[in-house]
Write a protein that holds these residues in place. Structure first.
Motif, PDB file in Angstrom:
ATOM      1  N   ILE A 205      -5.840   0.642  11.813  1.00 37.77           N
ATOM      2  CA  ILE A 205      -6.256   0.870  10.311  1.00 37.77           C
ATOM      3  C   ILE A 205      -4.876   0.111   9.574  1.00 37.77           C
ATOM      4  O   ILE A 205      -5.366  -0.500   8.679  1.00 37.77           O
ATOM      5  CB  ILE A 205      -5.894   2.499  10.061  1.00 37.77           C
ATOM      6  CG1 ILE A 205      -7.263   3.135  10.513  1.00 37.77           C
ATOM      7  CG2 ILE A 205      -5.693   2.699   8.700  1.00 37.77           C
ATOM      8  CD1 ILE A 205      -7.113   4.740  10.382  1.00 37.77           C
ATOM      9  N   GLU A 206      -3.962   0.086  10.330  1.00 40.51           N
ATOM     10  CA  GLU A 206      -2.717  -0.721   9.500  1.00 40.51           C
ATOM     11  C   GLU A 206      -3.040  -2.209   9.636  1.00 40.51           C
ATOM     12  O   GLU A 206      -3.036  -2.874   8.560  1.00 40.51           O
ATOM     13  CB  GLU A 206      -1.356  -0.616  10.294  1.00 40.51           C
ATOM     14  CG  GLU A 206      -0.156  -1.049   9.543  1.00 40.51           C
ATOM     15  CD  GLU A 206       1.140  -0.924  10.349  1.00 40.51           C
ATOM     16  OE1 GLU A 206       2.020  -1.548  10.362  1.00 40.51           O
ATOM     17  OE2 GLU A 206       1.339   0.349  10.791  1.00 40.51           O
ATOM     18  N   GLU A 207      -3.427  -2.653  10.810  1.00 41.19           N
ATOM     19  CA  GLU A 207      -4.127  -4.314  10.815  1.00 41.19           C
ATOM     20  C   GLU A 207      -5.190  -4.400   9.715  1.00 41.19           C
ATOM     21  O   GLU A 207      -5.206  -5.486   9.187  1.00 41.19           O
ATOM     22  CB  GLU A 207      -4.636  -4.224  12.160  1.00 41.19           C
ATOM     23  CG  GLU A 207      -3.565  -4.325  13.155  1.00 41.19           C
ATOM     24  CD  GLU A 207      -3.914  -4.560  14.652  1.00 41.19           C
ATOM     25  OE1 GLU A 207      -5.059  -4.760  14.866  1.00 41.19           O
ATOM     26  OE2 GLU A 207      -3.016  -4.564  15.560  1.00 41.19           O
ATOM     27  N   LEU A 208      -6.148  -3.485   9.626  1.00 45.08           N
ATOM     28  CA  LEU A 208      -7.352  -3.669   8.849  1.00 45.08           C
ATOM     29  C   LEU A 208      -6.606  -3.644   7.319  1.00 45.08           C
ATOM     30  O   LEU A 208      -7.203  -4.361   6.267  1.00 45.08           O
ATOM     31  CB  LEU A 208      -8.330  -2.517   8.884  1.00 45.08           C
ATOM     32  CG  LEU A 208      -8.962  -2.628  10.403  1.00 45.08           C
ATOM     33  CD1 LEU A 208     -10.030  -1.393  10.463  1.00 45.08           C
ATOM     34  CD2 LEU A 208      -9.825  -4.117  10.396  1.00 45.08           C
ATOM     35  N   GLN A 209      -5.789  -2.669   6.942  1.00 44.62           N
ATOM     36  CA  GLN A 209      -5.321  -2.902   5.799  1.00 44.62           C
ATOM     37  C   GLN A 209      -4.383  -4.125   5.369  1.00 44.62           C
ATOM     38  O   GLN A 209      -4.824  -4.677   4.129  1.00 44.62           O
ATOM     39  CB  GLN A 209      -4.360  -1.367   5.520  1.00 44.62           C
ATOM     40  CG  GLN A 209      -4.916  -0.200   5.514  1.00 44.62           C
ATOM     41  CD  GLN A 209      -4.005   1.123   5.262  1.00 44.62           C
ATOM     42  OE1 GLN A 209      -2.891   0.745   5.791  1.00 44.62           O
ATOM     43  NE2 GLN A 209      -4.421   2.210   4.839  1.00 44.62           N
ATOM     44  N   THR A 210      -4.057  -4.538   6.148  1.00 48.77           N
ATOM     45  CA  THR A 210      -3.348  -5.827   6.081  1.00 48.77           C
ATOM     46  C   THR A 210      -4.343  -6.924   5.750  1.00 48.77           C
ATOM     47  O   THR A 210      -4.056  -7.895   5.063  1.00 48.77           O
ATOM     48  CB  THR A 210      -2.480  -6.229   7.451  1.00 48.77           C
ATOM     49  OG1 THR A 210      -1.514  -5.192   7.608  1.00 48.77           O
ATOM     50  CG2 THR A 210      -1.734  -7.541   7.099  1.00 48.77           C
TER      51      THR A 210
ATOM     52  N   ASN B 221      -7.362  -6.499   4.639  1.00 49.86           N
ATOM     53  CA  ASN B 221      -8.086  -6.253   3.457  1.00 49.86           C
ATOM     54  C   ASN B 221      -7.255  -6.709   2.301  1.00 49.86           C
ATOM     55  O   ASN B 221      -7.710  -7.116   1.385  1.00 49.86           O
ATOM     56  CB  ASN B 221      -8.314  -4.725   3.188  1.00 49.86           C
ATOM     57  CG  ASN B 221      -9.000  -4.427   2.384  1.00 49.86           C
ATOM     58  OD1 ASN B 221      -9.822  -5.118   1.648  1.00 49.86           O
ATOM     59  ND2 ASN B 221      -8.785  -2.984   1.498  1.00 49.86           N
ATOM     60  N   ALA B 222      -5.694  -6.429   2.526  1.00 52.21           N
ATOM     61  CA  ALA B 222      -4.910  -7.003   1.439  1.00 52.21           C
ATOM     62  C   ALA B 222      -4.960  -8.609   1.335  1.00 52.21           C
ATOM     63  O   ALA B 222      -5.045  -9.069   0.281  1.00 52.21           O
ATOM     64  CB  ALA B 222      -3.366  -6.565   1.553  1.00 52.21           C
TER      65      ALA B 222
ATOM     66  N   GLN C 194      -8.512  -9.334  -0.497  1.00 53.35           N
ATOM     67  CA  GLN C 194      -8.275  -9.002  -1.724  1.00 53.35           C
ATOM     68  C   GLN C 194      -7.734 -10.141  -2.505  1.00 53.35           C
ATOM     69  O   GLN C 194      -8.010 -10.505  -3.627  1.00 53.35           O
ATOM     70  CB  GLN C 194      -7.573  -7.872  -2.135  1.00 53.35           C
ATOM     71  CG  GLN C 194      -8.503  -6.451  -1.814  1.00 53.35           C
ATOM     72  CD  GLN C 194      -7.801  -5.237  -2.125  1.00 53.35           C
ATOM     73  OE1 GLN C 194      -6.590  -5.192  -2.140  1.00 53.35           O
ATOM     74  NE2 GLN C 194      -8.564  -3.958  -2.311  1.00 53.35           N
TER      75      GLN C 194
END
Length: 111
Positions: free
Chosen positions: A40-45, A47-48, A51
């Motif tokens: 999830i942390e990798e995906l959030q990175t 995603n940022a 964006q």
């Protein structure tokens, strides 16, 4: 007298073993959630980052000409084409006048 200490020591050993085994079971059961948390942390990175890229593209697109801009440009080009045709016609008349003056001067020079 020491019998109750030995009994307490055995009970404490059993309770400690149960707690240790419980900690092992909890750690083993929550292992996938730690892996998921990492993913999830990798995906959030990612995603940022995406964006940011999308924001850059939106800024570029916002500065692009619209359909109305192109329509106005087409009208202006048509208007300029008409003006160039007018100037071309006038230049042809000036060219004919220049040829007549040239012929007149050449004919006068021969006399």
């Amino acid at each position: 007298m020491l019998d109750w200490i030995e009994g307490f020591d055995a009970a404490a050993g059993i309770v400690g073993g149960i707690f240790g085994f419980s900690a092992f079971v909890v750690a083993w059961l929550t292992r996938p959630s730690r892996v998921n948390a990492t993913k999830i942390e990798e995906l959030q990175t990612v995603n940022a980052e995406l964006q940011g890229r999308v924001s850059e593209l939106e800024a570029v697109i916002a500065n692009q000409p619209t359909r109305d801009d192109f329509h106005a440009l087409t009208l202006k080009l048509s208007e300029m084409g008409g003006q160039i045709s007018t100037v071309s016609t006038e230049l042809q008349a000036v060219s004919r006048i220049a040829i007549r003056i040239d012929d007149f001067l050449l004919n006068q020079g021969g006399k």
